[in-house]
Design a protein around this motif. Structure first.
Motif, PDB file in Angstrom:
ATOM      1  N   VAL A 162      61.364  10.124  42.024  1.00 52.94           N
ATOM      2  CA  VAL A 162      60.768   9.025  41.263  1.00 52.94           C
ATOM      3  C   VAL A 162      60.710   9.439  39.802  1.00 52.94           C
ATOM      4  N   ALA A 163      61.055   8.529  38.891  1.00 60.66           N
ATOM      5  CA  ALA A 163      60.992   8.813  37.454  1.00 60.66           C
ATOM      6  C   ALA A 163      59.728   8.225  36.847  1.00 60.66           C
TER       7      ALA A 163
ATOM      8  N   TYR B 172      61.566  16.791  32.349  1.00 62.81           N
ATOM      9  CA  TYR B 172      61.187  17.754  33.371  1.00 62.81           C
ATOM     10  C   TYR B 172      61.485  17.201  34.764  1.00 62.81           C
ATOM     11  N   ILE B 173      61.883  18.077  35.673  1.00 63.65           N
ATOM     12  CA  ILE B 173      61.891  17.749  37.099  1.00 63.65           C
ATOM     13  C   ILE B 173      60.950  18.727  37.785  1.00 63.65           C
ATOM     14  N   PHE B 174      59.963  18.183  38.507  1.00 65.23           N
ATOM     15  CA  PHE B 174      58.992  18.985  39.252  1.00 65.23           C
ATOM     16  C   PHE B 174      59.137  18.734  40.747  1.00 65.23           C
ATOM     17  N   ASN B 175      58.904  19.759  41.544  1.00 67.96           N
ATOM     18  CA  ASN B 175      58.602  19.514  42.945  1.00 67.96           C
ATOM     19  C   ASN B 175      57.271  18.769  42.981  1.00 67.96           C
TER      20      ASN B 175
ATOM     21  N   ASP C  75      56.176   8.914  48.281  1.00 67.63           N
ATOM     22  CA  ASP C  75      56.264  10.234  48.910  1.00 67.63           C
ATOM     23  C   ASP C  75      57.526  10.981  48.484  1.00 67.63           C
ATOM     24  N   PRO C  76      57.791  11.108  47.191  1.00 62.69           N
ATOM     25  CA  PRO C  76      59.040  11.742  46.748  1.00 62.69           C
ATOM     26  C   PRO C  76      58.975  13.263  46.894  1.00 62.69           C
ATOM     27  N   ASP C  77      60.142  13.871  46.996  1.00 59.42           N
ATOM     28  CA  ASP C  77      60.222  15.330  46.965  1.00 59.42           C
ATOM     29  C   ASP C  77      60.154  15.837  45.529  1.00 59.42           C
ATOM     30  N   TYR C  78      60.652  14.999  44.593  1.00 59.41           N
ATOM     31  CA  TYR C  78      60.753  15.425  43.195  1.00 59.41           C
ATOM     32  C   TYR C  78      60.270  14.312  42.271  1.00 59.41           C
TER      33      TYR C  78
ATOM     34  N   ALA D  47      72.679  15.143  38.033  1.00 58.48           N
ATOM     35  CA  ALA D  47      73.251  16.486  37.887  1.00 58.48           C
ATOM     36  C   ALA D  47      72.143  17.508  37.651  1.00 58.48           C
ATOM     37  N   MET D  48      71.138  17.129  36.866  1.00 54.42           N
ATOM     38  CA  MET D  48      69.993  18.014  36.626  1.00 54.42           C
ATOM     39  C   MET D  48      69.212  18.231  37.922  1.00 54.42           C
ATOM     40  N   LEU D  49      69.056  17.184  38.729  1.00 54.91           N
ATOM     41  CA  LEU D  49      68.338  17.306  39.996  1.00 54.91           C
ATOM     42  C   LEU D  49      69.074  18.235  40.957  1.00 54.91           C
TER      43      LEU D  49
END
Length: 403
Positions: free
Chosen positions: A8-9, A196-199, A119-122, A138-140
């Motif tokens: 989710v963004a 940023y990408i977070f868990n 309920d996203p993983d990221y 690509a970043m993910l």
């Protein structure tokens, strides 16, 4: 029941944009016009669509009316979907009261319920005030491959500019070993792009912890990232070497518009492989008169050009009458440049009239700054607006338009 999403963004679009002065008096910075027919936020939104991200929360706060109206149901970006799509997320009244977003981290914290419904993983954190093209997928994939808890998009910047950014040091695997938020004496030129990408579980833990820390700035760069690094979590840099421009100042906004011009523009908005989507209402084709002279400029639908336009970007519905002269300028929608008027090295906001004989700005080579005229104004007959002026209705020789 909402369908589970992998990612989710969350798009931070609530900033005041005070360094854009009169352009953001009535409008949030992400809603400021750009490139003739776009808004600044179109680029981040289009990146989401082109990257396969179909669930986007847009966090608004300052002067949100124009931005909310512009985004609407998300249809122009193919984000008008059942159980996903785009959602406007302003501060709201909750059980424990209401509060403005106090910082970037607090803004996301206040919207954890929105994130958790999918309920996203990221979770992908973005800003709505940059001009660039980037494949977030690509970043993910890189984030997953490194096993990171957090991945930060990184741009190499000149050392002289590094103090404006979050700066990091990485090892040979790109793992972040040190991080400084806008340091006076930068230890590196690797700058955070604010992407940023977070868990998700890690993000939620640190947001809750930060919210319960007295005196925190509730900011990703000042608090969340340093805290994660201090606890030994795995943070990785994701290098980006494409075009990227923070258009938070008058000069950078002007420069980014100029970067669209020429046979080989620095930033190509005509790339069919990475389309920039926007909410464009139907306009008639632009018209260039027999006596007009147009050189190295973008002329958008609905414009009527009878005068001289050089090295400029014109939004929809702009009229440049015969005998008018526009050079090195950004002219926003439905503005009228009357016969005999001269506009040089300026940004003119929408619905403004530059009356006959008026002079706005000065030649770029000698001007002390970019001249900015606010929206809905009339610059009077023969008025002279000096170079570098920030003009609103209180400026001498200017009145509010009655259109």
């Amino acid at each position: 029941m909402y369908k589970k999403k992998e990612c989710v963004a969350m798009l931070l679009a609530g900033g005041q944009g005070s360094r854009l002065y009169t352009l953001t008096e009535k409008t949030a910075k992400p809603a400021v016009s750009f490139g003739g027919k776009y808004r600044i936020i179109d680029f981040t939104m289009s990146n989401c669509v082109n990257s396969g991200i179909d669930t986007v929360g847009v966090l608004t706060q300052y002067q949100p009316l124009v931005l909310n109206e512009y985004i609407g149901n998300g249809q122009p970006w193919d984000l008008d979907r059942m159980n996903s799509g785009v959602m406007i997320l302003p501060p709201y009244q909750g059980k424990k009261g209401a509060d403005w977003y106090k910082g970037t981290a607090n803004a996301i914290y206040q919207n954890l319920d929105f994130i958790n419904r999918y309920d996203p993983d990221y979770v992908l954190i973005l800003s709505g005030d940059h001009i660039y093209k980037m494949d977030y997928d690509a970043m993910l994939q890189d984030h997953k491959a490194t096993g990171a808890d957090c991945t930060i998009a990184v741009l190499e910047v000149p050392l002289s500019e590094a103090s404006r950014f979050g700066i990091m040091v990485t090892d040979e695997t790109r793992r972040i070993t040190k991080f400084q938020e806008k340091p006076k004496n930068p230890i590196s030129t690797k700058a955070s792009m604010g992407i940023y990408i977070f868990n998700k579980d890690v993000l939620q833990k640190y947001l809750v912890q930060d919210e319960n820390t007295p005196g925190s700035s509730n900011d990703f760069g000042k608090n969340i990232i340093p805290n994660m690094l201090g606890d030994g979590l795995k943070l990785y840099a994701y290098p980006f070497d494409g075009y990227w421009k923070d258009v938070g100042t008058i000069s950078s906004l002007w420069e980014a518009n100029m970067d669209l011009l020429g046979e080989h523009p620095k930033f190509n908005i005509h790339d069919k492989k990475w389309r920039i989507f926007s909410r464009n209402y139907t306009e008639p084709p632009h018209y260039v008169g027999e006596k007009a002279n147009v050189l190295n400029s973008i002329i958008t639908e609905g414009c009527e050009i009878e005068g001289n336009v050089q090295n400029s970007v014109l939004s929809k519905g702009v009229i440049v009458e015969e005998g008018a002269f526009v050079k090195d300028s950004v002219i926003m929608s439905d503005t009228v440049i009357k016969s005999g008027a001269v506009v040089n090295y300026s940004i003119i906001d929408s619905d403004t009239v530059i009356s006959g004989g008026a002079s706005v700005g000065e030649d770029k080579e000698t001007a002390k700054g970019i001249t900015v005229i606010g929206s809905g104004l009339v610059v009077g007959e023969g008025a002279k607006i000096e170079a570098g002026a920030m003009v609103n209705a209180d400026y001498d020789g200017v009145s509010v338009a009655n259109k």
